[in-house]
Design an enzyme around this catalytic site. Structure first.
Site, PDB file in Angstrom:
ATOM      1  N   ALA A   1       0.951  -1.147  -0.120  1.00 33.26           N
ATOM      2  CA  ALA A   1       0.059   0.026   0.082  1.00 33.26           C
ATOM      3  C   ALA A   1       0.750   1.276  -0.025  1.00 33.26           C
ATOM      4  O   ALA A   1       0.564   2.291   0.588  1.00 33.26           O
ATOM      5  CB  ALA A   1      -0.799  -0.065   1.254  1.00 33.26           C
ATOM      6  N   GLY A   2       2.183   1.256  -0.728  1.00 29.84           N
ATOM      7  CA  GLY A   2       2.851   2.312  -0.727  1.00 29.84           C
ATOM      8  C   GLY A   2       2.498   3.291  -1.882  1.00 29.84           C
ATOM      9  O   GLY A   2       1.315   3.301  -2.108  1.00 29.84           O
ATOM     10  N   ASN A   3       3.326   3.877  -2.654  1.00 32.61           N
ATOM     11  CA  ASN A   3       3.062   4.834  -3.591  1.00 32.61           C
ATOM     12  C   ASN A   3       2.254   4.217  -4.645  1.00 32.61           C
ATOM     13  O   ASN A   3       1.188   5.055  -5.094  1.00 32.61           O
ATOM     14  CB  ASN A   3       4.308   5.585  -4.295  1.00 32.61           C
TER      15      ASN A   3
ATOM     16  N   GLY B   1       0.673   1.198  -4.649  1.00 31.62           N
ATOM     17  CA  GLY B   1      -0.608   0.494  -4.241  1.00 31.62           C
ATOM     18  C   GLY B   1      -1.354   1.713  -4.065  1.00 31.62           C
ATOM     19  O   GLY B   1      -2.635   1.310  -4.413  1.00 31.62           O
TER      20      GLY B   1
ATOM     21  N   ASP C   1      -0.851  -4.546   3.484  1.00 36.54           N
ATOM     22  CA  ASP C   1       0.585  -4.054   3.870  1.00 36.54           C
ATOM     23  C   ASP C   1       0.979  -4.567   5.073  1.00 36.54           C
ATOM     24  O   ASP C   1       0.129  -4.972   5.920  1.00 36.54           O
ATOM     25  CB  ASP C   1       0.657  -2.493   3.564  1.00 36.54           C
TER      26      ASP C   1
ATOM     27  N   ASN D   1      13.688  -8.508  -1.592  1.00 37.09           N
ATOM     28  CA  ASN D   1      12.607  -8.728  -2.308  1.00 37.09           C
ATOM     29  C   ASN D   1      12.031 -10.078  -2.736  1.00 37.09           C
ATOM     30  O   ASN D   1      10.828 -10.263  -2.525  1.00 37.09           O
ATOM     31  CB  ASN D   1      12.357  -7.687  -3.513  1.00 37.09           C
TER      32      ASN D   1
ATOM     33  N   THR E   1       6.990  -5.498  -8.347  1.00 33.35           N
ATOM     34  CA  THR E   1       7.816  -5.142  -7.521  1.00 33.35           C
ATOM     35  C   THR E   1       9.154  -5.476  -8.441  1.00 33.35           C
ATOM     36  O   THR E   1       9.429  -6.482  -9.143  1.00 33.35           O
ATOM     37  CB  THR E   1       8.110  -6.103  -6.389  1.00 33.35           C
ATOM     38  N   ASN E   2      10.430  -4.810  -8.070  1.00 39.43           N
ATOM     39  CA  ASN E   2      11.418  -4.793  -8.836  1.00 39.43           C
ATOM     40  C   ASN E   2      12.563  -5.791  -7.968  1.00 39.43           C
ATOM     41  O   ASN E   2      12.536  -5.841  -6.861  1.00 39.43           O
ATOM     42  CB  ASN E   2      12.231  -3.523  -8.834  1.00 39.43           C
TER      43      ASN E   2
ATOM     44  N   HIS F   1      13.215  -5.178 -18.037  1.00 38.93           N
ATOM     45  CA  HIS F   1      12.849  -3.701 -17.803  1.00 38.93           C
ATOM     46  C   HIS F   1      13.960  -2.715 -17.617  1.00 38.93           C
ATOM     47  O   HIS F   1      14.846  -3.216 -17.122  1.00 38.93           O
ATOM     48  CB  HIS F   1      12.072  -3.874 -16.395  1.00 38.93           C
TER      49      HIS F   1
HETATM   50  O1  TXD Z   1       8.052  -1.037 -13.945  1.00 36.73           O
HETATM   51  C1  TXD Z   1       7.872  -1.634 -12.838  1.00 36.73           C
HETATM   52  N1  TXD Z   1       7.896  -2.802 -12.730  1.00 36.73           N
HETATM   53  C2  TXD Z   1       8.315  -0.371 -11.724  1.00 36.73           C
HETATM   54  C3  TXD Z   1       8.667  -1.110 -10.610  1.00 36.73           C
HETATM   55  C4  TXD Z   1       8.008   0.618 -11.928  1.00 36.73           C
HETATM   56  C5  TXD Z   1       8.352   1.486 -10.886  1.00 36.73           C
HETATM   57  C6  TXD Z   1       8.433   1.173  -9.567  1.00 36.73           C
HETATM   58  N2  TXD Z   1       8.758  -0.438  -9.573  1.00 36.73           N
HETATM   59  C7  TXD Z   1       8.905  -1.172  -8.231  1.00 36.73           C
HETATM   60  O2  TXD Z   1       7.664  -1.240  -7.507  1.00 36.73           O
HETATM   61  C8  TXD Z   1       9.602  -0.658  -7.200  1.00 36.73           C
HETATM   62  O3  TXD Z   1      10.865  -0.798  -7.383  1.00 36.73           O
HETATM   63  C9  TXD Z   1       9.228  -1.037  -6.062  1.00 36.73           C
HETATM   64  O4  TXD Z   1       9.812  -2.701  -5.795  1.00 36.73           O
HETATM   65  C10 TXD Z   1       7.849  -1.353  -6.106  1.00 36.73           C
HETATM   66  C11 TXD Z   1       6.690  -0.771  -5.118  1.00 36.73           C
HETATM   67  O5  TXD Z   1       6.991   0.632  -5.560  1.00 36.73           O
HETATM   68  P1  TXD Z   1       6.384   1.794  -4.678  1.00 36.73           P
HETATM   69  O6  TXD Z   1       6.644   3.196  -5.030  1.00 36.73           O
HETATM   70  O7  TXD Z   1       5.018   1.644  -4.386  1.00 36.73           O
HETATM   71  O8  TXD Z   1       7.137   1.679  -3.216  1.00 36.73           O
HETATM   72  P2  TXD Z   1       6.582   1.984  -1.863  1.00 36.73           P
HETATM   73  O9  TXD Z   1       5.913   3.123  -1.686  1.00 36.73           O
HETATM   74  O10 TXD Z   1       7.964   1.663  -1.051  1.00 36.73           O
HETATM   75  O11 TXD Z   1       5.457   0.894  -1.328  1.00 36.73           O
HETATM   76  C12 TXD Z   1       6.162  -0.535  -1.338  1.00 36.73           C
HETATM   77  C13 TXD Z   1       5.075  -0.997  -0.062  1.00 36.73           C
HETATM   78  C14 TXD Z   1       5.276  -0.427   1.368  1.00 36.73           C
HETATM   79  O12 TXD Z   1       4.127   0.167   1.805  1.00 36.73           O
HETATM   80  C15 TXD Z   1       5.968  -1.679   2.279  1.00 36.73           C
HETATM   81  O13 TXD Z   1       5.412  -1.321   3.648  1.00 36.73           O
HETATM   82  C16 TXD Z   1       5.057  -2.671   1.701  1.00 36.73           C
HETATM   83  O14 TXD Z   1       5.199  -2.511   0.286  1.00 36.73           O
HETATM   84  N3  TXD Z   1       5.778  -3.911   1.999  1.00 36.73           N
HETATM   85  C17 TXD Z   1       5.047  -5.008   1.929  1.00 36.73           C
HETATM   86  N4  TXD Z   1       3.903  -5.342   1.927  1.00 36.73           N
HETATM   87  C18 TXD Z   1       3.470  -6.626   2.192  1.00 36.73           C
HETATM   88  N5  TXD Z   1       4.234  -7.567   2.456  1.00 36.73           N
HETATM   89  C19 TXD Z   1       5.610  -7.211   2.670  1.00 36.73           C
HETATM   90  N6  TXD Z   1       6.195  -8.324   2.907  1.00 36.73           N
HETATM   91  C20 TXD Z   1       5.954  -6.137   2.516  1.00 36.73           C
HETATM   92  N7  TXD Z   1       7.249  -5.587   2.678  1.00 36.73           N
HETATM   93  C21 TXD Z   1       7.067  -4.281   2.274  1.00 36.73           C
END
Ligand code: TXD
Length: 317
Positions: free
Chosen positions: A11-13, A15, A34, A96, A120-121, A176
């Site tokens: 539920a980050g940016n 989500g 999350d 990750n 996720t990356n 990617h």
């Molecule tokens: O083209 C693409 N595929 C991408 C990939 C383009 C842009 C960003 N890309 C990747 O997406 C970036 O490198 C990250 O790996 C993901 C998510 O990006 P976002 O900007 O949403 O990251 P955030 O804001 O850090 O959100 C990640 C959330 C955060 O709220 C954490 O608390 C949560 O993931 N998190 C978890 N949720 C559930 N379960 C677990 N284990 C967990 N660990 C962290």
């Protein structure tokens, strides 16, 4: 008919943006999962409170309990850690991969019939881990990257030609980011391929090369500007286009990371290629004929993905 159920893991940016778009497009109800359930519940409530203004009824909730994703039709996964200064690509892979393995278990237990879109990356490897660990059929587990890369490419081309983004199509393949392979001869303005536009004097090869390089570095350009965090509006919009293609059985032809099974002479790993997305998931992989130069670029991109998968296997997660 009941509304569709869409689970967003992370539920980050991205989500939060996904949840907002799902509401605005009335695609279904949303469960935001999350490890920080307060953030997930807070965003769910905030977005739902925009429903009366914007006219949508999607129910939204936040949780850290996998049981809440039971029966989801679509799962979009952004859970994980972003790359921080000083972190190597391997550090990100290790952290990750563990997260994705947990998420895969949750999906396998509670919604094994879902269509899963991984974001996720490092993307091409994470989606492979998701499929392997969840055991879901490969055509129901795909990765989002190509729609984003091609959207960036389309924008830059539209700006170069001073035409609407709607009339520009772009074709990208491969892993990617850095190793993305744009096929300019399949990228067009209203059906006119880019190489023809060069001949017509609309642009030059040098300008197209610069646009290709800017596209491949598209994520990095935004990370540098934001200083903390990475792009989220365009990545979320891209994943929504894929979810919509599935939920509405649109049979859109979109670039996505899919499991290859002999296509392009490759097997058992995920990489970005054009695919038909409809109610059957990844229904059909589009296999185009490469020129020697395109093949070399695609092979190089696949080698980078394979190397990450080998690194992952050594981790023993
Ligand atoms: O083209 C693409 N595929 C991408 C990939 C383009 C842009 C960003 N890309 C990747 O997406 C970036 O490198 C990250 O790996 C993901 C998510 O990006 P976002 O900007 O949403 O990251 P955030 O804001 O850090 O959100 C990640 C959330 C955060 O709220 C954490 O608390 C949560 O993931 N998190 C978890 N949720 C559930 N379960 C677990 N284990 C967990 N660990 C962290």
């Amino acid at each position: 008919m009941a509304r569709k159920k869409i689970a967003l893991i992370g539920a980050g940016n991205i989500g939060g943006t996904l949840a907002h778009l799902i509401g605005l497009k009335e695609l279904g109800d949303v469960v935001l999962f999350d490890v920080f359930p307060g953030v997930a519940a807070g965003k769910a409530l905030d977005i739902m409170q925009s429903g009366p203004v914007d006219g949508f009824d999607s129910a939204m909730s936040g949780t850290n309990d996998y049981a809440a994703i039971a029966g989801a039709d679509v799962v979009i996964v952004t859970a994980g850690f972003p790359r921080m200064p000083g972190m190597s690509r391997d550090d990100l892979l290790t952290k990750n991969a563990g997260v994705i393995a947990q998420v895969a278990e949750g999906i396998k237990t509670h919604c094994p019939d879902a269509f899963v879109i991984c974001i996720t990356n490092p993307l091409d490897v994470m989606v492979w881990v998701m499929q392997q660990k969840s055991g879901l059929p490969a055509h129901k587990v795909i990765g989002m990257a190509g729609v984003l890369d091609s959207s960036r490419f389309r924008l830059f081309l539209a700006q170069e030609f001073n035409v609407s983004v709607e009339d520009v199509t772009a074709f990208v393949l491969g892993g990617h980011g850095d190793t993305m392979v744009p096929l300019t001869r399949y990228s067009t303005v209203a059906g006119i391929p880019v190489p023809d536009l060069i001949k017509m004097g609309w642009t030059t090869q040098e300008k197209i090369d610069a646009i290709v390089a800017r596209t491949a570095n598209g994520g990095g350009e935004i990370v540098k500007l934001l200083e903390k965090g990475s792009a989220f509006y365009a990545p979320a919009a891209s994943a929504i286009a894929m979810a919509e293609a599935y939920l509405l059985d649109k049979k859109r032809v979109l670039p996505a990371a899919v499991m290859l099974n002999g296509e392009y002479g490759l097997k058992d790993f995920y990489v970005g290629v054009p695919v038909v997305i409809g109610a059957g998931g990844a229904e059909r992989i589009v296999e185009v004929q490469f020129t020697a130069e395109e093949k070399a670029a695609f092979d190089k991109s696949c080698d980078a993905v394979k190397k990450l998968i080998e690194d992952f296997k050594k981790l023993g997660v």
